[in-house]
Design a protein around this motif. Structure first.
Motif, mmCIF file in Angstrom:
data_model
loop_
_atom_site.group_PDB
_atom_site.id
_atom_site.type_symbol
_atom_site.label_atom_id
_atom_site.label_comp_id
_atom_site.label_asym_id
_atom_site.label_seq_id
_atom_site.Cartn_x
_atom_site.Cartn_y
_atom_site.Cartn_z
ATOM 1 N N ILE A 123 0.857 -1.185 0.000
ATOM 2 C CA ILE A 123 0.000 0.000 0.000
ATOM 3 C C ILE A 123 0.891 1.231 0.000
ATOM 4 O O ILE A 123 1.722 1.399 0.898
ATOM 5 C CB ILE A 123 -0.933 0.009 1.221
ATOM 6 N N ILE A 124 0.735 2.067 -1.003
ATOM 7 C CA ILE A 124 1.554 3.269 -1.108
ATOM 8 C C ILE A 124 0.747 4.436 -0.543
ATOM 9 O O ILE A 124 -0.259 4.843 -1.108
ATOM 10 C CB ILE A 124 1.949 3.564 -2.577
ATOM 11 N N CYS B 200 -2.423 4.611 -2.853
ATOM 12 C CA CYS B 200 -3.221 5.511 -2.001
ATOM 13 C C CYS B 200 -2.408 6.764 -1.667
ATOM 14 O O CYS B 200 -2.531 7.325 -0.578
ATOM 15 C CB CYS B 200 -3.608 4.796 -0.713
ATOM 16 N N ASP B 201 -1.566 7.198 -2.599
ATOM 17 C CA ASP B 201 -0.574 8.230 -2.308
ATOM 18 C C ASP B 201 -0.935 9.608 -2.833
ATOM 19 O O ASP B 201 -0.066 10.467 -2.995
ATOM 20 C CB ASP B 201 0.799 7.814 -2.829
ATOM 21 N N SER C 114 -7.144 6.489 3.609
ATOM 22 C CA SER C 114 -7.562 5.409 2.708
ATOM 23 C C SER C 114 -6.585 4.238 2.762
ATOM 24 O O SER C 114 -7.007 3.074 2.817
ATOM 25 C CB SER C 114 -7.730 5.921 1.278
ATOM 26 N N GLY C 115 -5.282 4.519 2.759
ATOM 27 C CA GLY C 115 -4.297 3.442 2.847
ATOM 28 C C GLY C 115 -4.368 2.718 4.172
ATOM 29 O O GLY C 115 -4.296 1.483 4.235
ATOM 30 N N VAL D 174 3.889 1.890 2.631
ATOM 31 C CA VAL D 174 5.092 2.687 2.372
ATOM 32 C C VAL D 174 4.654 4.145 2.223
ATOM 33 O O VAL D 174 3.832 4.468 1.368
ATOM 34 C CB VAL D 174 5.817 2.211 1.098
ATOM 35 N N GLU D 175 5.211 5.030 3.051
ATOM 36 C CA GLU D 175 4.821 6.439 3.080
ATOM 37 C C GLU D 175 6.065 7.320 2.977
ATOM 38 O O GLU D 175 7.060 7.065 3.648
ATOM 39 C CB GLU D 175 4.058 6.731 4.382
#
Length: 400
Positions: A7-8, A158-159, A13-14, A31-32
């Motif tokens: 999940i980015i 989700c970035d 939402s992520g 990953v953020e």
């Protein structure tokens, strides 16, 4: 490293998708690119559709939301010295919305993820998605200059609008639709009691205003301003004076002012990227679509994306049925375009477009059209029902 779903982005939402998947036993890593504190510093919307509320409950993260969130059964439209209440509960047969700040939702989801021991990688630089059309997509990123490689089966992008996920889809594959509005919203957050227990949308000759709230002691107010304005152009006193002028007179007299906690100008745009899926990459939320905040749809459309993708990935991993994957973009976009249209419509009806020729008609004609639109839809129960049904949110689609 390996995971089932990468999940980015660690926004709401992520985080919500990750929590829902984890409860189904589906491994995921987020990953953020920024810190968790930075994510929590984003002051965003707080009107939650019933579908979003139900998803948070399904994710097992609703305890504080259910305790502190405020159920709203209606809101007001104020214009031409009239005040029309849209009774959502009565007009929809019982549906309502909840007011609970996006920052609080994000905090709850972060804490639940940490408590469950789920992995979130913050401050990841140079995030890149690889081989998303293959059976073995992957993500690379750097931490303190050291490169890391994450293998996965699927990637959820989700970035946000400026993230890498949408840009990974080749330009000749994606079609982007955009409308930029020639004004923004100057928003002020303050620890003052709300001027009204329900939201008030104000159409005024000086420009649009919105009286919103986060709790019984915290208010969130907005006014329409030119895009050329800067936050530093507006002192707190200037904001309060202008906001008060745009409120109905019998409401303005109850306004309690105070120092701002946060003040910012948000430009307004309508944006959609099609498709929302490319191979084993799925775009979620702002990565695929942006709406003007007038209809309170931004976070809620992201939630409906999460719902669709969560159902698909659950079927894939629990039932080994991959035939449903191709449904994602069609299901998500159908609801997205409904939300885009409603937000565009509310924006056109309630804002001042004087001197702004972007709607294919001269300003005076357009203003007359929108005044008639507002009068018609508020003057008849059938019209108020249309507004109420769209505001509380259309039902989520099930998979075929």
């Amino acid at each position: 490293m390996k995971t089932q779903v990468a999940i980015i982005g660690a926004g709401p939402s992520g985080l919500l998708l990750g929590q829902l998947l984890a409860r189904q036993g589906i491994d995921n890593i987020i990953v953020e690119r920024v810190t968790g504190e930075y994510v929590l510093g984003r002051i965003r919307a707080g009107v939650l559709e019933q579908g979003f509320v139900d998803l948070v409950r399904e994710a097992g993260v609703s305890e504080r939301m259910d305790r502190e969130g405020e159920i709203h059964e209606g809101f007001e439209l104020a214009f031409n010295n009239r005040r029309v209440r849209i009774d959502m509960k009565q007009l929809t047969g019982g549906d309502t919305v909840m007011v609970y700040g996006q920052t609080e939702i994000t905090k709850d989801l972060m804490e639940a993820r940490a408590a469950a021991g789920l992995q979130t990688i913050y401050q990841a630089d140079n995030v890149t998605l690889h081989d998303v059309k293959s059976k073995t997509p992957s993500v690379t990123y750097e931490i303190n200059g050291v490169k890391h490689h994450l293998e996965c089966d699927y990637i959820a992008g989700c970035d946000g609008f400026h993230g890498v996920s949408r840009q990974t889809i080749p330009q000749d594959v994606r079609t982007e639709y955009e409308r930029i509005y020639p004004f923004g919203w100057l928003g002020l957050l303050s620890d003052t009691p709300p001027v009204s227990k329900e939201l008030i949308y104000c159409k005024h000759e000086r420009g649009f205003a919105l009286a919103s709230l986060r709790s019984a002691s915290r208010s969130r107010y907005y006014i329409q301003v030119p895009l050329s304005d800067k936050v530093e152009d507006w002192s707190d006193d200037d904001f309060w004076a202008e906001f008060k002028k745009r409120l109905p007179a019998n409401t303005a007299k109850n306004l309690v002012t105070g120092p701002s906690i946060e003040k910012s100008i948000a430009p307004l745009r309508s944006f959609v990227c099609e498709p929302m899926q490319y191979g084993n990459l799925f775009l979620v939320g702002d990565a695929a679509h942006i709406v003007p905040p007038t209809g309170a749809k931004g976070l809620n459309l992201a939630a409906s994306d999460v719902s669709a993708l969560y159902k698909i990935l659950t079927r894939v991993f629990k039932e080994n049925d991959k035939s449903c994957i191709a449904q994602y973009s069609e299901i998500a976009l159908r609801r997205v375009w409904h939300g885009e249209r409603f937000s565009w419509w509310m924006t056109n009806m309630l804002h001042n477009f004087e001197g702004l020729s972007i709607n294919g008609a001269d300003d005076r004609t357009f203003e007359k059209f929108m005044a008639s639109e507002l009068d018609y839809y508020t003057g008849y129960e059938a019209g108020r029902r249309v507004i109420a049904q769209q505001y509380v949110g259309l039902p989520y689609e099930e998979l075929e």
